[in-house]
Write a protein that holds these residues in place. Structure first.
Motif, PDB file in Angstrom:
ATOM      1  N   PRO A   2       0.999  -1.099   0.056  1.00 16.62           N
ATOM      2  CA  PRO A   2       0.006   0.083   0.156  1.00 16.62           C
ATOM      3  C   PRO A   2       0.750   1.214  -0.207  1.00 16.62           C
ATOM      4  CG  PRO A   2       0.209  -1.134   2.154  1.00 16.62           C
ATOM      5  CD  PRO A   2       0.793  -1.932   1.390  1.00 16.62           C
ATOM      6  N   THR A   3       0.341   2.290  -0.521  1.00 17.59           N
ATOM      7  CA  THR A   3       1.028   3.745  -0.270  1.00 17.59           C
ATOM      8  C   THR A   3       0.908   4.225   1.079  1.00 17.59           C
ATOM      9  OG1 THR A   3      -0.961   4.936  -0.895  1.00 17.59           O
ATOM     10  CG2 THR A   3       0.347   4.221  -2.969  1.00 17.59           C
ATOM     11  N   LEU A   4       1.707   5.034   1.307  1.00 16.50           N
ATOM     12  CA  LEU A   4       1.670   5.673   2.778  1.00 16.50           C
ATOM     13  C   LEU A   4       0.218   6.160   2.925  1.00 16.50           C
ATOM     14  CD1 LEU A   4       3.388   5.765   5.284  1.00 16.50           C
ATOM     15  CD2 LEU A   4       4.391   8.029   4.447  1.00 16.50           C
ATOM     16  N   ASP A   5      -0.298   6.922   1.901  1.00 19.14           N
ATOM     17  CA  ASP A   5      -1.313   7.502   2.315  1.00 19.14           C
ATOM     18  C   ASP A   5      -2.685   6.480   2.549  1.00 19.14           C
ATOM     19  OD1 ASP A   5      -1.026  10.136   1.773  1.00 19.14           O
ATOM     20  OD2 ASP A   5      -1.384  10.200  -0.336  1.00 19.14           O
ATOM     21  N   GLU A   6      -2.403   5.123   2.284  1.00 16.43           N
ATOM     22  CA  GLU A   6      -3.128   4.055   2.275  1.00 16.43           C
ATOM     23  C   GLU A   6      -3.092   3.372   3.862  1.00 16.43           C
ATOM     24  OE1 GLU A   6      -4.570   2.397  -2.033  1.00 16.43           O
ATOM     25  OE2 GLU A   6      -2.254   2.044  -1.027  1.00 16.43           O
ATOM     26  N   TRP A  23       1.964  12.344   1.029  1.00 16.35           N
ATOM     27  CA  TRP A  23       3.094  11.797   0.821  1.00 16.35           C
ATOM     28  C   TRP A  23       2.930  11.170  -0.667  1.00 16.35           C
ATOM     29  CZ3 TRP A  23       6.398  13.327   4.181  1.00 16.35           C
ATOM     30  CH2 TRP A  23       5.822  13.544   5.319  1.00 16.35           C
ATOM     31  N   PRO A  24       3.293  11.712  -1.532  1.00 18.08           N
ATOM     32  CA  PRO A  24       3.535  11.159  -2.993  1.00 18.08           C
ATOM     33  C   PRO A  24       4.771  10.412  -3.036  1.00 18.08           C
ATOM     34  CG  PRO A  24       3.972  13.633  -3.071  1.00 18.08           C
ATOM     35  CD  PRO A  24       3.227  13.290  -1.733  1.00 18.08           C
ATOM     36  N   GLY A  25       5.778  10.647  -2.422  1.00 17.46           N
ATOM     37  CA  GLY A  25       7.040   9.852  -2.175  1.00 17.46           C
ATOM     38  C   GLY A  25       7.170   8.731  -1.147  1.00 17.46           C
ATOM     39  N   ASN A  26       5.901   8.706  -0.507  1.00 17.48           N
ATOM     40  CA  ASN A  26       5.825   7.554   0.455  1.00 17.48           C
ATOM     41  C   ASN A  26       6.929   7.547   1.483  1.00 17.48           C
ATOM     42  OD1 ASN A  26       3.517   6.076  -0.878  1.00 17.48           O
ATOM     43  ND2 ASN A  26       4.768   6.218  -2.695  1.00 17.48           N
ATOM     44  N   VAL A  27       7.145   6.230   1.976  1.00 14.04           N
ATOM     45  CA  VAL A  27       8.104   6.115   3.151  1.00 14.04           C
ATOM     46  C   VAL A  27       9.175   6.876   2.992  1.00 14.04           C
ATOM     47  CG1 VAL A  27       8.952   4.440   4.787  1.00 14.04           C
ATOM     48  CG2 VAL A  27       7.014   4.109   3.816  1.00 14.04           C
ATOM     49  N   ARG A  28       9.833   6.690   1.833  1.00 17.44           N
ATOM     50  CA  ARG A  28      11.223   7.341   1.512  1.00 17.44           C
ATOM     51  C   ARG A  28      11.019   8.819   1.647  1.00 17.44           C
ATOM     52  NH1 ARG A  28      11.812   5.655  -3.960  1.00 17.44           N
ATOM     53  NH2 ARG A  28      12.801   3.646  -3.079  1.00 17.44           N
ATOM     54  N   GLN A  29       9.858   9.416   1.317  1.00 16.74           N
ATOM     55  CA  GLN A  29       9.672  10.980   1.436  1.00 16.74           C
ATOM     56  C   GLN A  29       9.674  11.312   2.865  1.00 16.74           C
ATOM     57  OE1 GLN A  29       6.094  12.497  -0.277  1.00 16.74           O
ATOM     58  NE2 GLN A  29       6.619  14.705   0.079  1.00 16.74           N
ATOM     59  N   LEU A  30       9.023  10.487   3.630  1.00 19.93           N
ATOM     60  CA  LEU A  30       8.991  10.828   5.075  1.00 19.93           C
ATOM     61  C   LEU A  30      10.139  10.682   5.644  1.00 19.93           C
ATOM     62  CD1 LEU A  30       7.388  10.915   7.736  1.00 19.93           C
ATOM     63  CD2 LEU A  30       6.674   8.641   7.612  1.00 19.93           C
ATOM     64  N   HIS A  31      10.743   9.629   5.350  1.00 23.97           N
ATOM     65  CA  HIS A  31      12.226   9.818   6.167  1.00 23.97           C
ATOM     66  C   HIS A  31      13.168  10.899   5.593  1.00 23.97           C
ATOM     67  CE1 HIS A  31      16.424   8.279   6.615  1.00 23.97           C
ATOM     68  NE2 HIS A  31      15.963   7.449   7.453  1.00 23.97           N
ATOM     69  N   ASN A  32      13.022  11.126   4.448  1.00 27.48           N
ATOM     70  CA  ASN A  32      13.811  12.515   3.973  1.00 27.48           C
ATOM     71  C   ASN A  32      13.333  13.482   4.817  1.00 27.48           C
ATOM     72  OD1 ASN A  32      13.677  15.207   1.981  1.00 27.48           O
ATOM     73  ND2 ASN A  32      15.223  13.913   1.332  1.00 27.48           N
ATOM     74  N   VAL A  33      12.104  13.827   5.110  1.00 25.02           N
ATOM     75  CA  VAL A  33      11.627  14.887   5.903  1.00 25.02           C
ATOM     76  C   VAL A  33      12.162  14.928   7.240  1.00 25.02           C
ATOM     77  CG1 VAL A  33       9.396  15.950   6.912  1.00 25.02           C
ATOM     78  CG2 VAL A  33       9.608  15.461   4.420  1.00 25.02           C
ATOM     79  N   VAL A  34      11.961  13.702   7.914  1.00 27.87           N
ATOM     80  CA  VAL A  34      12.352  13.497   9.038  1.00 27.87           C
ATOM     81  C   VAL A  34      14.016  13.710   9.422  1.00 27.87           C
ATOM     82  CG1 VAL A  34      12.546  11.885  11.176  1.00 27.87           C
ATOM     83  CG2 VAL A  34      10.499  12.030   9.731  1.00 27.87           C
ATOM     84  N   GLU A  35      14.707  13.392   8.316  1.00 24.41           N
ATOM     85  CA  GLU A  35      16.064  13.490   8.270  1.00 24.41           C
ATOM     86  C   GLU A  35      16.491  14.958   8.426  1.00 24.41           C
ATOM     87  OE1 GLU A  35      19.992  11.850   6.619  1.00 24.41           O
ATOM     88  OE2 GLU A  35      18.359  11.452   5.335  1.00 24.41           O
ATOM     89  N   GLN A  36      15.599  15.801   7.616  1.00 21.64           N
ATOM     90  CA  GLN A  36      15.838  17.193   7.482  1.00 21.64           C
ATOM     91  C   GLN A  36      15.456  17.995   8.780  1.00 21.64           C
ATOM     92  OE1 GLN A  36      13.984  19.299   4.053  1.00 21.64           O
ATOM     93  NE2 GLN A  36      13.936  21.248   5.072  1.00 21.64           N
ATOM     94  N   VAL A  37      14.297  17.825   9.394  1.00 19.82           N
ATOM     95  CA  VAL A  37      13.965  18.464  10.662  1.00 19.82           C
ATOM     96  C   VAL A  37      14.967  17.785  11.874  1.00 19.82           C
ATOM     97  CG1 VAL A  37      11.645  18.575  10.032  1.00 19.82           C
ATOM     98  CG2 VAL A  37      12.167  16.371  11.446  1.00 19.82           C
ATOM     99  N   CYS A  38      15.351  16.781  11.713  1.00 24.17           N
ATOM    100  CA  CYS A  38      16.485  16.178  12.651  1.00 24.17           C
ATOM    101  C   CYS A  38      17.589  17.162  12.634  1.00 24.17           C
ATOM    102  CB  CYS A  38      16.646  14.811  12.570  1.00 24.17           C
ATOM    103  SG  CYS A  38      17.880  13.969  13.867  1.00 24.17           S
ATOM    104  N   ALA A  39      18.059  17.213  11.414  1.00 25.55           N
ATOM    105  CA  ALA A  39      19.618  17.976  11.147  1.00 25.55           C
ATOM    106  C   ALA A  39      19.072  19.494  11.641  1.00 25.55           C
ATOM    107  CB  ALA A  39      19.840  18.075   9.541  1.00 25.55           C
ATOM    108  N   LEU A  40      18.126  19.867  11.504  1.00 28.44           N
ATOM    109  CA  LEU A  40      17.859  21.486  11.726  1.00 28.44           C
ATOM    110  C   LEU A  40      17.357  21.718  13.190  1.00 28.44           C
ATOM    111  CD1 LEU A  40      16.179  22.451   8.376  1.00 28.44           C
ATOM    112  CD2 LEU A  40      18.556  23.054   9.069  1.00 28.44           C
ATOM    113  N   ALA A  41      17.018  20.683  13.945  1.00 27.75           N
ATOM    114  CA  ALA A  41      16.403  20.640  15.356  1.00 27.75           C
ATOM    115  C   ALA A  41      17.287  21.362  16.283  1.00 27.75           C
ATOM    116  CB  ALA A  41      15.775  19.391  15.751  1.00 27.75           C
ATOM    117  N   THR A  42      16.788  22.354  17.099  1.00 27.48           N
ATOM    118  CA  THR A  42      17.844  22.843  18.257  1.00 27.48           C
ATOM    119  C   THR A  42      17.062  22.809  19.469  1.00 27.48           C
ATOM    120  OG1 THR A  42      16.551  24.872  18.015  1.00 27.48           O
ATOM    121  CG2 THR A  42      18.436  24.625  16.437  1.00 27.48           C
TER     122      THR A  42
END
Length: 469
Positions: free
Chosen positions: A312-316, A356-375
């Motif tokens: 299933p897609t992440l939306d599903e 989430w058109p990019g599904n789990v891979r896109q979610l991982h990318n988003v989480v990696e970005q916020v983790c890198a910028l988190a203070t």
């Protein structure tokens, strides 16, 4: 296969009657409930068994509810907490929501409102861990999910794993096709043998045959020694052919022959080599359309797709978004040495409702970005919106922004106090006359915010404000 266990809720309240009432109400709604009368007992219970939700009164003897929440947040950042508060401790509860409390309810609260908030919190909570009588599902441990669709797919995967049938895994890009292939291999009798994966779209056509089947020394320019192909490397185990829909037609013919004969002939060799390999394949492309236009061979398709699994897609499987986000954040924080514990509730809700058109891979990318910028220990909403490229703040004229703030602030106070103006004015640190003028300015009637069973106070709903305090 055992049925899904009822969600486990830990309730903490030193009022024995309220604790009993809460426990009965939650149990009647189908939850498994543990009730304790102190934060100390709650911590002891957490050490023995991890629930999926904690509901705690703020006012407790010894360690209070706010301190209990802080300890839970430090030890189990993904575990949601709902606070129960009296009017006098509302400011503390409001402050706690900024630190990660899922929500708070003001006593006395409506039973339906409680169950609604419990359902929302559990939708974002980690699933219950397997009991001691259930096998540790190592074969699927790297797949993070508690959605019904994924559980059904994994159950089918485990059944298929018992045979040696070829399996075609379908799914959009980024849904985790290789992870499912690895899980299938681990659940099979070939688990102790190699799992070899190759992306058919990533290797140039001129090299793909040599990579798959191998070659002998001198077979072509640059073949300076014998080379074992991926089929031979996977002998006894599983070969995963990712993006099989991109395999060139000429190679499809040779692959079909290998599947029929169970032997490979390295490039330049005169004798075939027997192999014992289970074939798993995957694609995000529409193989039916490729077969129709002749780009993919029918006979090869039927060899590969003895069994088809559809991811299933992440939306599903949207209920898995908070769980996956917390899982990725913990992994990334540990990898990069970041002191990040989790997401603020509104940030987690933004992730859960995003596309989430990019599904789990896109979610991982988003989480990696916020983790890198988190203070800060908790990821704020603004950082998630930035990663999702969602406008964070609507720019309004000052007068309009102030009007909206006043209106929302007054509505919030009236909801918290069930429409009692005296209590609302006291929380706002304004006298009743001034507070009434604000209500009239925004067209708000206090009686509308009371329960139907409460009698209206004529003084509260008077057209003119009372004499100043």
């Amino acid at each position: 296969m055992s049925s899904t266990p009822a969600p486990h809720v830990l309730v903490v309240d030193d009022d024995a009657d309220l604790l009993r009432l809460l426990s009965m109400r939650l149990a009647a709604a189908g939850y498994r409930v543990t009730g304790v009368e102190s934060a100390e007992r709650a911590l002891a219970s957490l050490a023995l068994e991890r629930p999926q939700l904690v509901i705690s009164d703020v006012q407790l003897p010894g360690i209070d509810g706010l301190q209990l929440f802080e300890r839970i947040r430090d030890a189990h950042p993904a575990l949601p907490v709902i606070l129960l508060t009296a009017h006098g401790s509302i400011p503390d509860a409001v402050a706690a929501t900024a630190q990660g409390v899922f929500t708070y309810l003001t006593k006395p609260f409506d039973g339906r409102a409680l169950l609604d908030e419990v359902a929302k919190a559990l939708a974002m909570a980690p699933p219950a861990r397997a009991g001691a009588d259930e096998p540790a599902a190592a074969w699927r441990a790297h797949i993070v999910s508690h959605s019904a669709k994924m559980e059904a797919l994994l159950a089918e995967t485990r059944l298929v794993a018992a045979s040696d049938a070829s399996v075609l895994i379908r799914g959009a890009s980024g849904t985790g096709k290789e992870l499912l292939a690895q899980a299938l291999h681990r659940a099979s009798k070939r688990v102790g043998k190699p799992f070899v994966a190759v992306n058919c779209a990533a290797i140039p056509e001129a090299l793909l045959e040599s990579e798959l089947f191998g070659h002998v020394k001198g077979a072509f320019t640059g073949a300076l020694q014998n080379h074992r192909g991926l089929f031979q490397a996977a002998d006894g185990g599983t070969l995963f052919l990712d993006e099989i829909g991109d395999m060139p037609p000429a190679l499809q013919v040779k692959l079909l022959r290998v599947l029929q004969e169970r032997r490979v002939r390295p490039v330049g060799a005169t004798q075939p080599v027997p192999i014992d390999v289970r074939i798993l394949s995957a694609t995000h492309r529409d193989l039916d359309a490729l077969r129709t236009d002749g780009s993919f061979r029918d006979d090869l398709y039927w060899r590969l797709a003895v069994v088809t699994l559809q991811l299933p897609t992440l939306d599903e499987r949207r209920e898995d978004v908070p769980l996956l986000a917390q899982h990725f954040l913990q992994q990334l924080a540990e990898r990069h040495g970041k002191r990040v514990r989790g997401f603020a509730p509104e940030a987690l809700r933004a992730l859960a409702t995003a596309a989430w058109p990019g599904n789990v891979r896109q979610l991982h990318n988003v989480v990696e970005q916020v983790c890198a910028l988190a203070t800060a220990p908790l990821i704020p909403l603004a950082l998630v919106q930035r990663a999702l490229r969602v406008p964070g703040v609507q720019v309004l004229p000052y007068a309009e922004a102030r009007r909206r703030f006043e209106h929302e602030y007054l509505v919030g106070l009236l909801k918290l106090t069930d429409g009692h103006v005296a209590d609302a004015a006291r929380l706002a640190e304004r006298n009743r006359t001034e507070f009434y003028r604000l209500l009239q300015k925004h067209g708000l009637t206090p009686g509308r915010f009371r329960g139907d069973d409460e009698a209206a106070d004529p003084a509260d709903d008077a057209a003119e404000p009372p004499v100043a305090d």
